[in-house]
Design a protein around this motif. Structure first.
Motif, mmCIF file in Angstrom:
data_model
loop_
_atom_site.group_PDB
_atom_site.id
_atom_site.type_symbol
_atom_site.label_atom_id
_atom_site.label_comp_id
_atom_site.label_asym_id
_atom_site.label_seq_id
_atom_site.Cartn_x
_atom_site.Cartn_y
_atom_site.Cartn_z
ATOM 1 N N GLY A 24 14.208 3.897 4.315
ATOM 2 C CA GLY A 24 13.019 4.484 3.715
ATOM 3 C C GLY A 24 12.994 4.335 2.204
ATOM 4 N N GLN A 25 11.897 3.839 1.662
ATOM 5 C CA GLN A 25 11.823 3.560 0.238
ATOM 6 C C GLN A 25 11.753 4.818 -0.619
ATOM 7 N N THR A 26 11.512 5.991 -0.001
ATOM 8 C CA THR A 26 11.486 7.238 -0.773
ATOM 9 C C THR A 26 12.844 7.542 -1.376
ATOM 10 N N VAL A 27 13.895 6.863 -0.922
ATOM 11 C CA VAL A 27 15.217 7.040 -1.539
ATOM 12 C C VAL A 27 15.160 6.737 -3.033
ATOM 13 N N ASP B 35 16.204 8.967 10.209
ATOM 14 C CA ASP B 35 16.172 8.617 8.788
ATOM 15 C C ASP B 35 15.719 9.808 7.934
ATOM 16 N N PRO B 36 16.553 10.250 6.970
ATOM 17 C CA PRO B 36 16.141 11.361 6.109
ATOM 18 C C PRO B 36 15.057 10.980 5.114
ATOM 19 N N TYR B 37 14.809 9.670 4.945
ATOM 20 C CA TYR B 37 13.762 9.208 4.044
ATOM 21 C C TYR B 37 12.606 8.567 4.810
ATOM 22 N N GLN B 38 12.331 9.088 6.007
ATOM 23 C CA GLN B 38 11.161 8.628 6.749
ATOM 24 C C GLN B 38 9.895 9.092 6.032
ATOM 25 N N ALA C 269 8.719 -2.913 4.583
ATOM 26 C CA ALA C 269 8.861 -4.341 4.846
ATOM 27 C C ALA C 269 10.219 -4.835 4.355
ATOM 28 N N PRO C 270 10.701 -5.964 4.886
ATOM 29 C CA PRO C 270 12.002 -6.492 4.460
ATOM 30 C C PRO C 270 12.120 -6.678 2.952
ATOM 31 N N ALA C 271 11.077 -7.165 2.302
ATOM 32 C CA ALA C 271 11.136 -7.367 0.852
ATOM 33 C C ALA C 271 11.335 -6.054 0.118
ATOM 34 N N THR C 272 10.730 -4.980 0.631
ATOM 35 C CA THR C 272 10.902 -3.664 0.011
ATOM 36 C C THR C 272 12.331 -3.183 0.156
ATOM 37 N N ARG C 273 12.950 -3.439 1.290
ATOM 38 C CA ARG C 273 14.340 -3.008 1.498
ATOM 39 C C ARG C 273 15.295 -3.767 0.579
ATOM 40 N N LEU C 274 15.020 -5.033 0.348
ATOM 41 C CA LEU C 274 15.839 -5.782 -0.604
ATOM 42 C C LEU C 274 15.656 -5.221 -2.020
ATOM 43 N N ARG C 275 14.428 -4.796 -2.330
ATOM 44 C CA ARG C 275 14.200 -4.172 -3.637
ATOM 45 C C ARG C 275 14.961 -2.846 -3.740
ATOM 46 N N MET C 276 15.024 -2.105 -2.647
ATOM 47 C CA MET C 276 15.791 -0.864 -2.643
ATOM 48 C C MET C 276 17.258 -1.140 -2.944
ATOM 49 N N ILE C 277 17.808 -2.167 -2.316
ATOM 50 C CA ILE C 277 19.205 -2.546 -2.583
ATOM 51 C C ILE C 277 19.374 -2.878 -4.051
ATOM 52 N N ARG C 278 18.433 -3.647 -4.593
ATOM 53 C CA ARG C 278 18.535 -4.101 -5.974
ATOM 54 C C ARG C 278 18.507 -2.922 -6.954
ATOM 55 N N GLU C 279 17.587 -1.987 -6.740
ATOM 56 C CA GLU C 279 17.464 -0.868 -7.674
ATOM 57 C C GLU C 279 18.626 0.107 -7.555
ATOM 58 N N LEU C 280 19.106 0.342 -6.348
ATOM 59 C CA LEU C 280 20.277 1.198 -6.179
ATOM 60 C C LEU C 280 21.496 0.579 -6.840
#
Length: 365
Positions: A175-178, A143-146, A217-228
């Motif tokens: 990775g949420q740093t994206v 992962d480049p955003y580890q 966490a899973p909720a953070t990944r869903l937030r990443m999808i939403r913001e992207l």
């Protein structure tokens, strides 16, 4: 009764592990010897110490890796890091640490190699007269955003070069740093030159913490999808890997949650356990889900021709048998019901070219 692989060495009692996927350091498959700690009565007890992540820098000659695999839809990729601190126990990239003489176990998630000069190498390679553009896949191995990327910030330099050269890119991450680089991804997406895949393995935070101890966490990944998605970046949810018994029942729920967050396409891969990953995953099951271990592995082998892994092209990402067929049918039906598109939009390579430099003659058109 299910037992872990007997060839795994015991845990080092002097090390205290915090949020790690593996529990030990099995030798890589290329090592001629195996080392096992044995108490001989003369050992002097050592103080227990917390195992911390170590990062070293690498200066490779090139940064773009080429491949000709018929199983994947890209021919070039960039991986800014070797090893991954996320520590996902099932990670198919773990065996790559064996090429460095390191263990695919704890070494993979604690001994990270970074490539801080990646952007300069990329610009040099894009500028070669023989170079022909095609989408570059980022994060195909690790992962480049580890977590370490938040400090080293290698990715912004790569994205700036891609932006300046009008070069398309795809990304696979959890990775949420994206989100730190959201403006750059949005700028590329506005030119039809970017697409991002977000991996969501489970919606259960406790299970995610055990499987992927340092990933968001899973909720953070869903937030990443939403913001992207809100920024105009095409997002694919990657339900991968689907682990029999542990996560397969969540397939439709993950697809639904990701679609509501803004994902427009989806993909799914059943669990595969290449090389050293199989004994590490078996050991993880014995430590975290001992009552399910035999059931999980029986179901895995039902999709892999009776083995822990089937490495054949055309089979390794899909599996075989009735178990795999049912899983893929569920996936297709859920995607159709939720309105997912088939495949990501094609990325634009037509505008590729060197950025203007001071003193360049301006074009008339």
């Amino acid at each position: 009764m299910f037992y872990p692989d007997p060839m795994l060495p015991p845990r080092n009692p002097d090390e205290r592990l915090k949020a790690r996927g593996a529990d030990t350091r099995p030798e890589g498959r290329f090592e001629p010897h195996r080392r096992i700690r044995e108490a001989d009565g003369w050992d002097i007890p050592e103080d227990e110490h917390l195992l911390r992540t170590e990062v070293v820098s690498e200066s490779p000659r090139s940064i773009i890796t080429r491949n000709t695999s018929p199983d994947i839809g890209f021919d070039r990729s960039i991986n800014p890091y070797r090893g991954c601190e996320h520590g996902c126990i099932y990670c198919y990239a773990r065996p790559s640490h064996a090429y460095l003489g390191l263990s695919p176990g704890l070494d993979f998630e604690t001994k990270i190699t970074a490539k801080p000069g990646a952007s300069k190498l990329l610009e040099r390679e894009l500028g070669r007269p023989s170079y022909r553009p095609a989408p570059i896949a980022l994060g195909t191995n690790t992962d480049p955003y580890q977590p370490i990327e938040a400090k080293l910030a290698i990715m912004p330099g790569i994205l700036l070069v891609l932006r300046d050269w009008n070069h398309p890119a795809t990304l696979v991450t959890r990775g949420q740093t994206v989100l730190r680089d959201l403006d750059l991804w949005a700028e590329l997406a506005a030119r039809d030159q970017a697409a991002v895949g977000i991996s969501v393995t489970t919606l259960d935070p406790a299970l995610a913490r055990a499987l992927e101890p340092r990933a968001p966490a899973p909720a953070t990944r869903l937030r990443m999808i939403r913001e992207l998605a809100r920024a105009g970046v095409p997002v694919r949810v990657m339900v991968a890997p689907v682990i029999p018994v542990l996560t397969e029942s969540e397939l439709e729920a993950i697809l639904t949650a990701a679609r509501e967050a803004g994902a427009t396409t989806a993909s799914m891969i059943p669990l595969r356990l290449p090389h050293e990953v199989a004994p590490l995953f078996r050991d993880w099951l014995d430590r975290h889900r001992p009552g399910m271990a035999a059931h999980v592995m029986n179901r895995v082998q039902a999709m892999r021709g009776g083995r822990d892994n089937d490495p054949r092209f055309g089979h390794r990402f899909r599996g075989e048998g009735i178990e795999a067929k049912l899983l893929h049918q569920r996936f297709r039906l859920a995607c159709r019901r939720l309105g997912y598109r088939e495949g990501m939009p094609a990325l634009d390579c037509s505008r590729f070219g060197p950025p203007p430099r001071a003193g360049d003659q301006l074009s008339l058109f």
